[in-house]
Scaffold this motif. Structure first.
Motif, mmCIF file in Angstrom:
data_model
loop_
_atom_site.group_PDB
_atom_site.id
_atom_site.type_symbol
_atom_site.label_atom_id
_atom_site.label_comp_id
_atom_site.label_asym_id
_atom_site.label_seq_id
_atom_site.Cartn_x
_atom_site.Cartn_y
_atom_site.Cartn_z
ATOM 1 N N HIS A 213 61.041 6.663 69.974
ATOM 2 C CA HIS A 213 59.788 5.940 69.357
ATOM 3 C C HIS A 213 59.531 6.897 67.974
ATOM 4 O O HIS A 213 58.740 6.297 67.229
ATOM 5 C CB HIS A 213 58.541 6.295 70.189
ATOM 6 C CG HIS A 213 58.697 5.452 71.421
ATOM 7 N ND1 HIS A 213 58.208 4.045 71.508
ATOM 8 C CD2 HIS A 213 59.233 5.834 72.522
ATOM 9 C CE1 HIS A 213 58.497 3.627 72.642
ATOM 10 N NE2 HIS A 213 58.974 4.552 73.416
ATOM 11 N N GLY A 214 60.072 8.092 67.563
ATOM 12 C CA GLY A 214 59.934 9.047 66.476
ATOM 13 C C GLY A 214 60.323 8.373 65.311
ATOM 14 O O GLY A 214 60.982 7.649 65.112
ATOM 15 N N ARG A 215 59.645 8.673 64.370
ATOM 16 C CA ARG A 215 60.090 8.113 62.748
ATOM 17 C C ARG A 215 61.448 9.002 62.417
ATOM 18 O O ARG A 215 61.818 10.000 62.803
ATOM 19 C CB ARG A 215 58.874 8.543 61.747
ATOM 20 C CG ARG A 215 57.652 7.854 61.875
ATOM 21 C CD ARG A 215 56.605 8.005 60.674
ATOM 22 N NE ARG A 215 56.109 9.583 60.954
ATOM 23 C CZ ARG A 215 55.050 9.882 61.460
ATOM 24 N NH1 ARG A 215 54.491 9.060 62.080
ATOM 25 N NH2 ARG A 215 54.900 11.355 61.720
ATOM 26 N N PRO A 216 62.237 8.171 61.663
ATOM 27 C CA PRO A 216 63.632 8.752 61.503
ATOM 28 C C PRO A 216 63.687 10.164 60.441
ATOM 29 O O PRO A 216 64.535 10.896 60.559
ATOM 30 C CB PRO A 216 64.282 7.579 60.583
ATOM 31 C CG PRO A 216 63.013 6.757 60.176
ATOM 32 C CD PRO A 216 61.798 6.943 61.015
ATOM 33 N N ASP A 217 62.913 10.208 59.758
ATOM 34 C CA ASP A 217 62.588 11.391 58.814
ATOM 35 C C ASP A 217 61.322 12.002 58.768
ATOM 36 O O ASP A 217 60.351 11.978 57.738
ATOM 37 C CB ASP A 217 62.862 10.873 57.206
ATOM 38 C CG ASP A 217 64.458 10.521 57.077
ATOM 39 O OD1 ASP A 217 65.392 11.086 57.696
ATOM 40 O OD2 ASP A 217 64.626 9.351 56.290
ATOM 41 N N PRO A 218 60.967 12.497 59.865
ATOM 42 C CA PRO A 218 59.564 12.910 59.877
ATOM 43 C C PRO A 218 59.263 14.302 59.072
ATOM 44 O O PRO A 218 57.979 14.580 58.766
ATOM 45 C CB PRO A 218 59.396 13.671 61.376
ATOM 46 C CG PRO A 218 61.192 13.828 61.711
ATOM 47 C CD PRO A 218 61.617 12.698 61.095
ATOM 48 N N ARG A 377 59.058 18.987 63.943
ATOM 49 C CA ARG A 377 59.819 17.703 63.816
ATOM 50 C C ARG A 377 59.497 16.730 64.745
ATOM 51 O O ARG A 377 59.253 15.720 64.551
ATOM 52 C CB ARG A 377 61.481 17.875 63.706
ATOM 53 C CG ARG A 377 62.248 16.716 63.473
ATOM 54 C CD ARG A 377 63.735 17.033 63.899
ATOM 55 N NE ARG A 377 64.088 17.718 62.598
ATOM 56 C CZ ARG A 377 64.534 18.969 62.671
ATOM 57 N NH1 ARG A 377 64.610 19.710 63.640
ATOM 58 N NH2 ARG A 377 64.998 19.581 61.414
ATOM 59 N N GLU A 380 55.591 15.776 64.070
ATOM 60 C CA GLU A 380 55.573 14.782 63.108
ATOM 61 C C GLU A 380 56.276 13.437 63.066
ATOM 62 O O GLU A 380 55.744 12.554 62.709
ATOM 63 C CB GLU A 380 56.187 15.521 61.954
ATOM 64 C CG GLU A 380 55.432 16.875 61.402
ATOM 65 C CD GLU A 380 54.219 16.288 60.593
ATOM 66 O OE1 GLU A 380 54.247 15.193 59.576
ATOM 67 O OE2 GLU A 380 53.014 16.822 61.072
ATOM 68 N N ALA A 381 57.306 13.292 64.253
ATOM 69 C CA ALA A 381 58.017 12.076 64.397
ATOM 70 C C ALA A 381 57.079 11.302 65.142
ATOM 71 O O ALA A 381 57.019 10.006 64.987
ATOM 72 C CB ALA A 381 59.120 12.505 65.392
ATOM 73 N N SER A 383 53.366 11.501 65.491
ATOM 74 C CA SER A 383 52.020 11.815 65.151
ATOM 75 C C SER A 383 51.978 12.889 64.072
ATOM 76 O O SER A 383 52.676 12.462 62.940
ATOM 77 C CB SER A 383 51.150 12.389 66.324
ATOM 78 O OG SER A 383 49.995 12.751 66.084
ATOM 79 N N SER A 384 51.183 13.725 64.022
ATOM 80 C CA SER A 384 51.180 14.837 63.076
ATOM 81 C C SER A 384 50.841 15.942 63.777
ATOM 82 O O SER A 384 50.346 16.135 64.871
ATOM 83 C CB SER A 384 50.015 14.645 62.055
ATOM 84 O OG SER A 384 48.487 14.791 62.781
#
Length: 681
Positions: A213-218, A377, A380-381, A383-384
């Motif tokens: 579920h994480g963003r690719p470039d956190p 990492r 941030e992936a 949430s923050s």
């Protein structure tokens, strides 16, 4: 046959601690409950075995366990004075101890004892802390785990946290553990296998969720790609002595260099300045890394002088800011500020420099910051990243219980924090000196033309260390080669951060009369001893000057530098050259706090590479004695009638560098048993 609770606990601890995804070195703890016979009453008594303060799960032994009576530990709830005085409960743990000895109970002891489960793990996995430090960590915990894992808001480790977790376990029978806000995870089980499985379920589930579920470039876009390895390491070696000197302003430090993929990627990303400024969160992290690192704000291709100047500016600003942080939060009862230097310095494109009172502490600080990068990492992936606030960090960093732990540590050895480079360290005087300096606390670089011999000595020194490189490293160095000397010093710098103590010991000898001495004989002996000592002193003095921490250079010269013997022209002249280098360099380098001294041995026969390579046979022939009696012959011509051994020379080197002769420079110390003709005038 069924294993005992202690055997189960140690097996589980080793399994969990062996994988850095589960917990960091010396981080977390585990426990087991069971019964034993009370030697006083003869009846069964319920006990808890738990990892003691400062231990490491991966290497835990039975001696590293605290052993407590459960009835007394749980009875402490009846006298608990409340969260404002919960620190008083740590002293009360001593009154719950069972038997003799045992490790000191840690602050997490209440968590293990108050939770109604036979086995409990408290760990600091990167994935778990990523959830724990996410701005919406409670919602994420619910989304990832449902009701199998509960959320515990941040609370400083202690008795109240133990009560909180015990209540959650009691009120949520379906739960296998908790995410501790800003901190880590705790899991439990009725058996050791179940507890381990529950710990791993929480960790692996968190890892999988972040991956899916994480963003690719956190961490943001790449703005500073890593420098090519050879260039990167060369720049790191150029910067390390300066950085080490800056970070040793309050107290001398040993350094560790890391250019792992995690570090280089973090520093390549646009988000690293913002995240680094937020600091680490897990108490185990920032107790070792300080609340935040120092970060160079120049690109990797910036000129070296510009980088050096900027590092000095940033260091001054860091110290000012750290002192302000202390002043903002310190109270009347706070321990004194321990030092305002950074423990972590980040240089984009190059890597991370970490520092500590010894190599292991420096290395572990770097490992913890890698953990912190992984946490940032992951958070941030999804949430923050939202670590605990500065005031809470201060409460832990300057916690009286942490201060008490520091006071229990043994006094440092005389050469602690010092980095020693010994040439000719693979045998004889060099090997004995390397061993002695290491025994006195130094990190040792064993340099020798025979790399295998150097590696053998380094391995002997490092025996029993958690990581062999924490105590000693071996490097190849033909001291007649300018390139090899420079490379050996570069390797020493990358290994420990710099060089503080140099022993110019590499040597050889050929016994020849004047008419038999060839130009090659002359050049060989002057090349190794006169030229070699010059090259080693020049390269290491550059490092010492950059560090600004002073230093020691010791020449292993010879009584032959002042005593005229037969058939010894080339050797004696080369040793006289070394002896005068001592005086010349003492005069030149004193302004930098660098002391230069010499040791003048008589013939050291036993254990000597020189004597074993033909010199002994030649000298025996000159003096008309049997070679195996040469040491005895040398001894009988001295005032003390005692043979000089490598260990005696090593003792003289330590005497010159161990701190008691801090105002001595330009001195030659005879270690010859008393040869009147070699008395210094």
């Amino acid at each position: 046959m069924t294993s005992s609770p202690v055997e189960q606990l140690l097996g589980r601890s080793h399994a969990l601690g062996a994988d850095p995804r589960n917990t960091n070195y010396a981080g977390g703890n585990a426990s087991a409950k069971g019964t034993a016979t009370d030697p006083v009453t003869g009846s069964d008594v319920e006990l808890m075995w738990v990892k003691g303060s400062g231990g490491d799960l991966g290497t835990l032994t039975a001696e590293g366990l605290a052993v407590l009576r459960l009835d007394r530990l749980r009875a402490l709830t009846g006298v608990y004075p409340g969260v404002e005085r919960e620190d008083e409960m740590v002293a009360a743990f001593d009154h719950c101890a069972f038997g003799k000895g045992g490790a000191a109970p840690s602050i997490d002891t209440a968590m293990h004892g108050l939770v109604e489960a036979a086995h409990v793990d408290h760990l600091h996995p990167d994935a778990g802390i990523a959830i724990a430090t996410a701005a919406d960590g409670e919602e994420l915990t619910r989304a990832i785990f449902g009701d199998r894992v509960a959320w515990v808001p941040w609370r400083r480790p202690g008795f109240q946290l133990g009560l909180d977790i015990a209540a959650i376990k009691r009120d949520n029978p379906q739960a296998i553990g908790v995410i501790l806000g800003g901190h880590g995870i705790t899991a439990w089980g009725a058996t050791s296998q179940e507890c381990e499985a529950n710990s791993l379920e929480i960790i692996r589930t968190a890892e999988a969720y972040i991956a899916e579920h994480g963003r690719p470039d956190p961490l943001g876009a790449v703005i500073h790609p890593p420098v090519e390895p050879a260039v990167r390491h060369a720049r790191a070696a150029e910067l390390f002595p300066l950085v080490r000197g800056l970070c040793s302003t309050d107290a001398p430090q040993v350094g560790h260099y890391t250019d792992s993929p995690e570090v280089l990627d973090f520093l390549a990303r646009a988000g690293h300045p913002r995240l680094a400024a937020l600091g680490t969160s897990c108490p185990d992290h920032f107790l070792r890394t300080k609340v935040r690192p120092m970060v160079l704000d120049l690109p990797p291709d910036a000129p070296l002088q510009q980088v050096a100047d900027r590092l000095r500016e940033l260091h001054a600003a860091y110290r000012t800011e750290y002192a302000a942080y202390y002043d903002r939060h310190a109270g009347p009862d706070s321990p004194p500020m321990r030092g305002a230097d950074p423990a972590i310095v980040l240089v984009p494109g190059i890597g991370m420099f970490s520092f500590g009172k010894d190599k292991q502490t420096a290395r572990v600080a770097g490992e913890f910051y890698v953990n912190a990068i992984n946490v940032m990492r992951g958070a941030e992936a999804l949430s923050s990243y939202a670590p605990i606030d500065e005031a809470e960090k201060f409460r832990i960093e300057y916690w009286e219980l942490e201060e008490a732990k520091l006071r229990r540590m043994p006094a440092p050895k005389p050469l602690a924090t010092r980095v020693a480079l010994v040439t000719g360290g693979g045998s004889g005087i060099g090997a004995a000196t390397a061993r002695r300096l290491a025994a006195e606390g130094a990190c040792v670089v064993v340099a020798d033309r025979d790399l295998g011999a150097a590696e053998k000595v380094a391995a002997e020194i490092a025996a029993g260390a958690h990581r062999p490189g924490d105590r000693a490293v071996a490097v190849r160095a033909d001291v007649t080669s300018e390139e090899e000397v420079a490379e050996a010093v570069r390797q020493a710098v990358l290994a420990f951060g710099g060089v503080d103590l140099v022993v110019n010991n590499a040597g050889l000898s050929l016994s020849r009369s004047l008419l038999e001495t060839t130009l090659a004989d002359w050049d060989l002996q002057h090349g190794v001893m006169a030229r070699g000592s010059f090259l080693v002193s020049r390269e290491t003095a550059r490092v010492m000057i950059d560090q600004g921490m002073g230093g020691d250079i010791v020449y292993i010269s010879s009584k032959n530098s002042v005593f005229a013997g037969p058939d010894n022209l080339a050797y004696g002249a080369a040793k006289a050259d070394q002896a005068h280098q001592v005086r010349l360099l003492a005069a030149e380098l004193g302004q930098h706090g660098i002391r230069v001294n010499g040791v003048n041995p008589d013939g050291v026969v036993r254990g000597s590479g020189i004597f074993a390579s033909g010199w002994g046979a030649n000298r025996a022939a000159v003096y008309g004695v049997e070679e195996e009696k040469l040491g005895e012959f040398y001894a009988q011509r001295t005032l003390l009638k005692r043979e000089v051994l490598p260990e005696h020379i090593a003792a003289a080197v330590f005497a010159l560098t161990g701190g008691e002769l801090s105002l001595t420079t330009g001195l030659h110390v005879p270690v010859d048993g008393g040869v009147a003709a070699a008395f210094l005038r």
